[in-house]
Write an enzyme that holds these catalytic residues in place. Structure first.
Site, PDB file in Angstrom:
ATOM      1  N   ASP A 244     -13.635   6.926   1.180  1.00  0.00           N
ATOM      2  CA  ASP A 244     -12.761   7.267   0.064  1.00  0.00           C
ATOM      3  C   ASP A 244     -11.374   6.738   0.430  1.00  0.00           C
ATOM      4  OD1 ASP A 244     -11.567   8.183  -2.228  1.00  0.00           O
ATOM      5  OD2 ASP A 244     -12.434  10.177  -2.156  1.00  0.00           O
TER       6      ASP A 244
HETATM    7  C1  BGC Z   1     -10.731   9.419  -5.210  1.00  0.00           C
HETATM    8  C2  BGC Z   1     -11.915   8.533  -5.514  1.00  0.00           C
HETATM    9  C3  BGC Z   1     -11.451   7.274  -6.180  1.00  0.00           C
HETATM   10  C4  BGC Z   1     -10.443   6.586  -5.289  1.00  0.00           C
HETATM   11  C5  BGC Z   1      -9.903   5.290  -5.861  1.00  0.00           C
HETATM   12  C6  BGC Z   1      -9.637   8.685  -4.471  1.00  0.00           C
HETATM   13  O1  BGC Z   1      -8.472   9.438  -4.454  1.00  0.00           O
HETATM   14  O2  BGC Z   1     -11.167  10.532  -4.469  1.00  0.00           O
HETATM   15  O3  BGC Z   1     -12.826   9.229  -6.340  1.00  0.00           O
HETATM   16  O4  BGC Z   1     -12.544   6.457  -6.444  1.00  0.00           O
HETATM   17  O5  BGC Z   1      -9.343   7.460  -5.084  1.00  0.00           O
HETATM   18  O6  BGC Z   1      -9.103   5.538  -6.955  1.00  0.00           O
END
Ligand code: BGC
Length: 894
Positions: A244
């Site tokens: 993530d």
């Molecule tokens: C989130 C993800 C997301 C990623 C990119 C993170 O903060 O938890 O779900 O895909 O950011 O935006």
């Protein structure tokens, strides 16, 4: 385009492996390390660079689970179809709708130059207040798996990779980057992993996102058991695992644990990973494995030969798809017969967002819509020109401030700026000491601020009428507000300042609240009133307490209420007798200067109050008057829900409970529409509305869908994908250890008894049960037949006839649950085994056959580290919800 590839065939193809060998042989160590490290740039948004000279495309990624979030403003004006929230999709209980939802995402990804879609999110909704419940498919692993597989297949059939997230046990936003989910092996296997497993085995999902949190003390990105032993060896995942965004904390540890790609840029990988290989801390073979995992779906989904680009997509068709899914997701929780609306001449349409489409979830899943229909537009169109629809907002706009703890903000109707406008005169500085000219000067309707992450461009799901503050104010700032408070009645008022950082409040020139002179640990003797301020604590047993105090807060002098954790908001209170009609000058000074505050965790401050019970905001009085003179009132209320923080309670924010209460008093012919992504307390309105419709966050076609459902042009086709509790005390949030956790750990004490499994097993009565939802017709369940089966995968086939005995066409979800298993081990007294949605014309019937999979009558045996199917008899329940059982029988498992 035609389906490029479907299924999982890419996972085990000798031809693909041979091609990967060839490509790998031509890559240098540096290229390999770069290839597994992400980046961000204005041309692609989130990406991971490919290798031009070898014809390997970049991985160009777009969030996410509710439609395509386009990073580049020049592509399609940054717009894509804003679909109903994923929780709404789950409420359709329809894998075909899920496939269509995935298809829209896949087609729009292709047309906007993205070959990886960062979704779906198949995390289980463990607690109803979790901030990303709206991005999930609810509380049940079987429903989550069926919907998730449909979405993945829809996306990947377009030659776009889907990404299953957030692996694993990422079930709350509170302290999401550091919290450790403490959970046992059986619970992990039975509740939290099956959705990921199904996406791998049946959906052939190409990529996976390793979550921010720790599991049993170890960051997921460094968790060898989760990333390697379980995901690879047990579940057979052959694609790639990205972190993530910002979740990776190491070079060699994460690389050796099985992470394949660091996002969003080289925090610990890139050149550092190449160095680690040179030093022998990571083998080159391990690095090659990461590249293999990444190239497999790239090649397998045809992404080398069939690159994405920029083109048009069918906006009209996709808007209609969004509307159809929204209609089919709306859950009619209660109806005394008022719906569908008939023979009305005047409608009072009330709510903070009734003329906008802005009831949606915030954070990375937010999509800039291609077009919108508001509740006002949709209802006006559906009712026709003969019917008069008048609107009233009823409350101030809903903003990210709603996720702060503390009493609701003071309504703007009681506040006047020195210039005579409703609200507060506000000055903002980009430094923490009020230095120089303010950066922004404006009128704020309320003092209820939550900046930083919540205010990133495109992340803020505020009401349409609210104008967000500029991004320059997302870091450490200072601010000052002036306002005159005019109380409407004589009485005792509690003024409340919730702050992260430093806050002070003056009342008629006297300093009455001061977080600086009275820091969090100052008042040693809680029984002694503090010279300045008092404390507030929010009761865990809401909403019962809410009825007692009106707000669910207990008041008293003593320590400011705070968890003591870095970055936590504290509340300071001042109880004071105020006189009706007099003006009291309030000045608040605030500094967002806590060490935890910066770009991401921004200013958090609220001026709230607890007023005497007879106080009703002027906007509520106006809305109630409109309701009183209309045939019918429709009140559309909403929550603020977002990635980044959980909701502080189950209540509707910002005076909306009071709004419903007063409108109900004014006109009992009131329909309440909940535009929320998760359950809210539905028992705080002094009575039941004539009808209650759970509309979720219905996406860009929300008005059209709502208008058609309320008037009966469409049937509300949804069923609850999660339980609506009567109070948080019925959920893991009953105990701070199990939610939100303490000392960095949240313990999953309920084990496998998540959601309805817990309610059914413990005999708790929820507000509305899992699977519940009414339509505009009736269905009979008849003629049950059970055929036991000795097949490996299915232990029985259950069939029955579903007959539409009502007046019109409609749909029913046939739900099959099994009871406790014949074993000493405690198993839930109800577990969803299978379901099918049927659509039938009036009078029509259909034979439905459901298979009970072996997994449904098995439990995970921790001694054997495997699934066990105990032999014996198992009860089964066929019905229209977990509680509305129509036919029962017994299956024999051999
Ligand atoms: C989130 C993800 C997301 C990623 C990119 C993170 O903060 O938890 O779900 O895909 O950011 O935006």
């Amino acid at each position: 385009m035609d389906d490029v590839v479907a299924g999982t065939s890419w996972a085990d193809s000798p031809e693909i492996e041979a091609r990967i060998d060839e490509l790998l042989a031509q890559m240098s160590l540096e290229e390999k390390a770069e290839f597994v490290t992400g980046g961000w740039n204005f041309n692609y948004g989130f990406f991971s660079a490919g290798l031009d000279r070898l014809g390997i495309p970049n991985m160009q990624m777009a969030d996410g689970p509710a439609g395509v979030r386009i990073n580049r403003g020049d592509v399609h004006d940054g717009r894509a179809t804003a679909l109903p929230a994923p929780i709404a999709l789950a409420a359709t209980w329809d894998p075909e709708q899920a496939h269509e939802y995935g298809t829209v995402i896949g087609v729009e990804c292709r047309a906007t130059d993205h070959n990886v879609s960062l979704g779906p999110a198949v995390d289980i909704a463990r607690v109803p207040v979790a901030g990303r419940t709206f991005e999930s498919y609810g509380e049940d692993p079987v429903l989550t798996a069926r919907i998730g597989v449909g979405v993945v297949q829809g996306v990947q059939a377009q030659g776009v990779q889907a990404c299953a997230k957030h692996y694993a046990l990422n079930n709350q936003e509170h302290e999401r980057s550091s919290i450790s989910s403490e959970v046992d092996e059986r619970t992990t296997r039975e509740i939290y992993l099956p959705s990921f497993e199904a996406l791998i085995r049946e959906g052939g999902v190409a990529s996976m996102m390793a979550s921010f949190n720790k599991v049993n003390g170890t960051f997921v990105c460094e968790h060898t058991e989760l990333l390697h032993d379980i995901l690879r060896d047990d579940l057979g995942f052959r694609g790639w695992i990205m972190s993530d965004f910002g979740a990776n904390h190491s070079t060699a540890e994460a690389a050796n644990a099985g992470l394949d790609n660091e996002q969003p840029g080289a925090g610990f990988w890139g050149g550092q990973l190449a160095d680690a290989v040179r030093r022998g801390e990571v083998t080159e073979e391990a690095l090659d494995t990461k590249i293999r995992n990444t190239l497999r779906p790239i090649i397998g989904l045809g992404q080398m030969e069939n690159p994405v680009g920029i083109s048009e997509f069918d906006e009209d068709a996709h808007h209609i798809a969004a509307q159809r899914i929204a209609e089919d997701s709306m859950v009619l929780l209660h109806n005394d017969g008022i719906l569908p609306l008939r023979e009305v001449r005047t409608v009072a349409l009330i709510g903070p967002d009734v003329d906008a489409d802005t009831a949606r979830g915030g954070g990375s899943s937010m999509v800039k819509p291609t077009r919108v229909t508001s509740p006002l537009g949709g209802l006006t169109e559906a009712l026709g020109s003969q019917v008069q629809v008048e609107i009233a907002y009823g409350t101030d706009p809903i903003t990210p401030g709603a996720v702060l703890k503390g009493p609701d903000p003071i309504p703007s109707g009681f506040l006047t700026t020195p210039e005579g406008e409703p609200g507060l005169h506000a000055e903002y500085w980009t430094n923490t000491d009020f230095g120089g000219d303010p950066f922004t000067v404006r009128t704020d309707t309320q003092l209820d601020l939550n900046l930083g992450f919540f205010n990133f461009p495109g992340f803020n799901a505020h009401s349409g009428r609210y104008v967000p503050l500029p991004g320059e104010l997302n870091g450490q700032i200072s601010a000052r507000w002036h306002t005159d408070l005019t109380p409407p009645v004589d009485g005792l008022y509690v003024l409340a300042l919730s702050v992260l950082g430093e806050g002070r409040m003056w009342l008629d020139g006297e300093l009455v609240l001061d977080s600086v002179s009275r820091p969090k640990d100052a008042a040693a003797d809680a029984s002694q009133p503090s010279p300045v301020g008092a404390s507030v604590s929010e009761s865990a047993s809401e909403p019962g307490t809410e009825q007692a105090t009106g707000y669910g807060y207990a008041y008293g002098a003593g320590q400011p209420e705070t968890s003591g954790e870095p970055g936590a908001v504290s509340q300071y209170l001042h109880a004071v007798e105020l006189s009706a009609g007099r003006s009291y000058r309030i000045v608040v000074e605030y500094k967002a200067n806590d060490s935890s505050q910066g770009f991401e965790l921004g200013a958090q401050v609220r001026l709230g109050w607890v007023a005497p019970p007879e106080v009703v905001a002027p906007s509520v009085v106006e809305a109630a008057a409109l309701a009183a003179r209309s045939d019918v009132a429709v009140v559309v209320v909403r929550t603020y829900e977002s990635e980044g923080e959980d909701r502080p309670h189950l209540r509707l924010p910002n005076g909306q409970n009071e709004l419903i209460r007063e409108v109900l008093k004014a006109n009992p012919r009131t329909v309440v529409v909940l535009m929320t992504g998760s359950p809210v307390a539905v028992n705080a309105w002094g009575g039941a509305p004539a009808a209650l419709l759970q509309a979720w966050f219905p996406g860009q076609a929300q008005g059209g869908a709502l208008g058609r459902v309320l008037t009966g042009a469409a049937e509300p086709g949804g069923r609850l994908p999660l339980t609506f509790p009567a109070s948080l005390a019925q959920t893991p949030a009953r105990d701070p250890l199990s939610y939100p956790g303490a000392k960095g750990r949240v313990t999953y004490t309920e084990g496998v008894l998540v959601g309805y499994r817990g309610f059914a097993t413990e005999g708790l009565e929820p507000a509305y049960p899992f699977g519940h939802g009414l339509g505009y017709t009736r269905f009979e369940f008849e003629d049950l037949q059970i055929a036991d089966s000795s097949e490996d995968e299915a232990v029985a086939r259950v069939s029955c006839t579903i007959r539409n005995s009502g007046p019109r066409e409609g749909s029913e979800v046939v739900q099959l649950y099994v009871g406790t298993l014949p074993t000493e081990t405690i198993t839930p007294s109800r577990q969803l085994a299978a379901f099918q949605k049927v659509r039938l014309a009036a009078g029509a019937s259909q034979r439905v056959t459901l298979e009970i999979p072996r997994r449904a009558v098995s439990y995970y045996d921790v001694d054997r580290h495997g699934w066990t199917t105990p032999a014996g008899e198992v009860e089964m329940f066929l019905g229209a919800s977990v509680s509305d059982v129509r036919l029962t029988g017994v299956i024999r498992v051999g």
